[in-house]
Write an enzyme that holds these catalytic residues in place. Structure first.
Site, short mmCIF file in Angstrom:
data_model
loop_
_atom_site.label_atom_id
_atom_site.label_comp_id
_atom_site.label_asym_id
_atom_site.label_seq_id
_atom_site.Cartn_x
_atom_site.Cartn_y
_atom_site.Cartn_z
N THR A 394 13.65 88.85 37.56
CA THR A 394 12.80 87.97 38.35
C THR A 394 12.18 86.61 37.66
O THR A 394 12.25 86.90 36.38
CB THR A 394 11.86 88.48 39.18
OG1 THR A 394 12.38 89.63 39.91
CG2 THR A 394 10.91 87.78 40.08
N THR A 412 13.68 85.65 43.01
CA THR A 412 14.44 86.70 42.22
C THR A 412 15.85 86.85 42.94
O THR A 412 16.13 86.63 44.06
CB THR A 412 13.65 88.21 42.36
OG1 THR A 412 14.38 89.16 41.39
CG2 THR A 412 13.50 88.35 43.55
N GLU A 414 16.96 90.06 42.14
CA GLU A 414 16.44 91.33 41.53
C GLU A 414 16.86 91.67 39.94
O GLU A 414 16.05 91.12 39.43
CB GLU A 414 17.20 92.65 42.76
CG GLU A 414 17.14 94.11 42.53
CD GLU A 414 15.98 94.54 41.65
OE1 GLU A 414 14.64 94.14 41.58
OE2 GLU A 414 16.09 95.67 40.92
N1 GLY Z 1 13.05 92.69 42.87
C1 GLY Z 1 11.74 92.69 42.29
C2 GLY Z 1 10.70 92.85 43.45
O1 GLY Z 1 10.72 92.34 44.45
O2 GLY Z 1 9.70 93.30 42.79
#
Ligand code: GLY
Length: 578
Positions: A394, A412, A414
């Site tokens: 992120t 992000t 992910e």
């Molecule tokens: N994928 C990281 C979050 O959404 O916290």
């Protein structure tokens, strides 16, 4: 330009588009900048320059973070991109109001609570199955239409130019590519883009992504429907359903469930931000499905209720708030999140009375945010669970403008490198955001997958107002450690007497209701003895987070702050230094 935000725009607009960003910014990354007229901070000099260029040309903070995020999609493509999602917290100066824009990915309609059952987490990470319906483009579009001055086309232009021009590969980009090389090699499209000649691009070489440049330009021309139901969407769906696996690869790549109808159905949302009062300040965060605002807010309330903020109390408050986060927070369109109670002072008092001189045992049980709070409950035993791996994934950027608007934006795909799958010919990595769902079986878990549901996030872009005006903005990458990083920076600044640059630089520790608190070596060296004596247990981790932040110093002066070291150091820039 849709609306001219100031007369200076007239001199820079060419053929209806914004001119390339001004290049007066420093040639090397500086983690701290102070001055007037607007400021930005990102993890990357090129992206900060793009965002600053937008401000210098009369764009506002929302324009700057959208253009900056698109630029991060070029230079930080393993963390950000148009095929991902994110959350914006925005202070709208004209209305004196903080708002949220939720661009979180959604599960396809064919996904159910059992879709991930039995699938090893590591397998889901590199798959079509984990690809969520992307939210970033709808979020950018909504953000610009409601709060910006640029069109989507104008906001994407600097990033398209950057993708064509290329950027100089640094150690961070090289390391992230090398760490992903095995799975990138398993997809023809990804290997062709990110492993030229079979190797990560060398440090110091120039990396170009002409496919992405074309994608940004065409998206700008055709608008969001080109993705949400149009030809770009068709390419995404085809790639998700039939990932371009390299012949001879032995990886078991599960295909995904996304259909064009899922893309057509996608909407960015504008929930009410979370809000708590802390030390007389107003702390605004991101609403569910992110657990960022609720968990930072609950922990702050608990700490205030303890009456004495210490590092030991910080770790215990984080533990308690995470126990509640795990038990109660999910997508509010699908589960009843007791947000008001989680953020109430009375509930915080009940939780705070569990905190004493010695560390809370692992794990803490969730509390009962039911509106009935009495004498201190005895600490119930929680359910043991191993922490999921939290990587540096992120990215976060901040911007403020000459009008006093403020944007804090987490974007992000992910994991670092997302699903590892590049859409052939489009230059974009697909996200693997659906791995943020609980895999199950886990009856009653608020974060099980469901058709159209948004996975719970930890992203915590945060804006703090003092006497109703912006005082701080802060956020970070780092999976669930985002929450503790934001919390720790706030405490460093507000309780432990640090300046904002010191608060960002200080060594970090992250307790998320896990057996051993993850901590950077420098944190253990500095505080380990004192905290271990109280019963805290630590596991060393190399690096936590990569924050960016702003502080409003008064009389229009702003301090922009990025990391001096973590993730290779970030870049803070101001419109007029001083
Ligand atoms: N994928 C990281 C979050 O959404 O916290």
């Amino acid at each position: 330009m849709k609306r001219l935000a100031g007369s200076i725009l007239g001199v820079v607009v060419t053929a209806g588009l914004v001119a390339p960003p001004a290049t007066a910014a420093p040639a090397v990354k500086q983690p701290v900048a102070e001055g007037y007229g607007g400021a930005v901070a990102t993890v990357d000099l090129d992206a900060s320059k793009v965002a600053l260029g937008v401000l210098k040309q009369g764009g506002n903070a929302m324009d700057a973070v959208v253009a900056g995020a698109a630029a991060l999609g070029v230079t930080e493509p393993y963390s950000a991109g148009l095929a991902g999602g994110g959350f914006i917290v925005y202070y709208d100066a004209k209305r004196n109001k903080v708002i949220n824009i939720d661009g979180r990915e959604t599960a396809p309609a064919a996904m159910t609570a059992t879709t991930f059952e039995g699938i090893p987490f590591a397998d889901a990470v590199t798959s079509g199955l984990s690809v969520g319906v992307p939210g970033s483009v709808a979020q950018w579009d909504l953000a610009l239409r409601r709060y910006g001055t640029l069109s989507l086309r104008e906001a994407l232009k600097p990033a398209a130019d950057l993708a064509d021009r290329g950027f100089v590969v640094d150690q961070t980009f090289y390391d992230q590519t090398a760490a992903n090389a095995a799975r990138f090699a398993d997809f023809t499209s990804t290997a062709a883009l990110y492993l030229p000649g079979g190797q990560p691009p060398a440090v110091g070489s120039t990396f170009r992504n002409p496919d992405l440049a074309r994608t940004y330009r065409e998206l700008g021309r055709r608008g969001p429907s080109w993705l949400y139901g149009g030809p770009l969407g068709q390419d995404l769906v085809a790639t998700v359903k039939n990932p371009p696996v390299t012949p001879g690869s032995t990886r078991n790549v599960r295909p995904g469930l996304m259909e064009l109808a899922d893309l057509r159905a996608y909407r960015a949302l504008t929930p009410e931000p979370t809000h708590v009062r802390y030390q007389g300040l107003d702390v605004y965060g991101m609403a569910p499905p992110s657990s960022g605002g609720s968990t930072v807010g609950e922990a702050l309330n608990i700490l205030e209720a303890t009456g004495k903020v210490t590092l030991s109390a910080y770790l215990d408050a984080s533990r308690l708030a995470f126990a509640d986060r795990n038990a109660y927070v999910g997508d509010p369109a699908y589960v009843n999140v007791p947000l008001r109670e989680l953020l109430s002072q009375q509930y915080a008092k009940e939780r705070a009375c569990l905190i004493g001189e010695t560390a809370l045992p692992n794990p803490a049980a969730p509390g009962s945010p039911d509106g009935r709070y009495g004498p201190c409950p005895s600490a119930a035993p929680g359910t043991k669970a191993e922490p999921l791996p939290e990587g540096p994934e992120t990215t976060h950027l901040v911007a403020t403008d000459q009008w006093g608007n403020v944007a804090a934006y987490n974007i992000t795909i992910e994991q670092t490198g997302g699903s590892g799958i590049v859409v052939p010919g489009r230059g974009i990595l697909l996200n693997n955001q659906l791995t943020d769902f609980t895999f199950g079986p886990a009856p009653g878990d608020p974060n099980l997958p469901a058709p159209g549901k948004r996975p719970r996030s930890s992203m915590a872009p945060t804006i703090v107002l003092k006497h109703g005006k912006p005082f701080l903005a802060v956020g970070s990458p780092g999976g669930a450690t985002i929450i503790t990083t934001v919390l720790q920076i706030l405490l460093n600044r507000l309780d432990f007497g640090m300046s904002l640059p010191e608060a960002v630089e200080a060594p970090r520790a992250s307790q998320r209701n896990i057996p051993a608190t993850q901590a950077e070596q420098a944190f253990i060296a500095q505080y380990g003895d004192e905290l271990t004596a109280k019963g805290h247990v630590f596991a060393v981790t190399s690096e936590i987070g990569a924050a960016t932040a702003l502080e409003f110093l008064g009389r229009g002066r702003v301090q922009a702050v990025a990391e001096p070291v973590r993730r290779g150091g970030g870049s803070a820039l101001v419109v007029r230094a001083g």
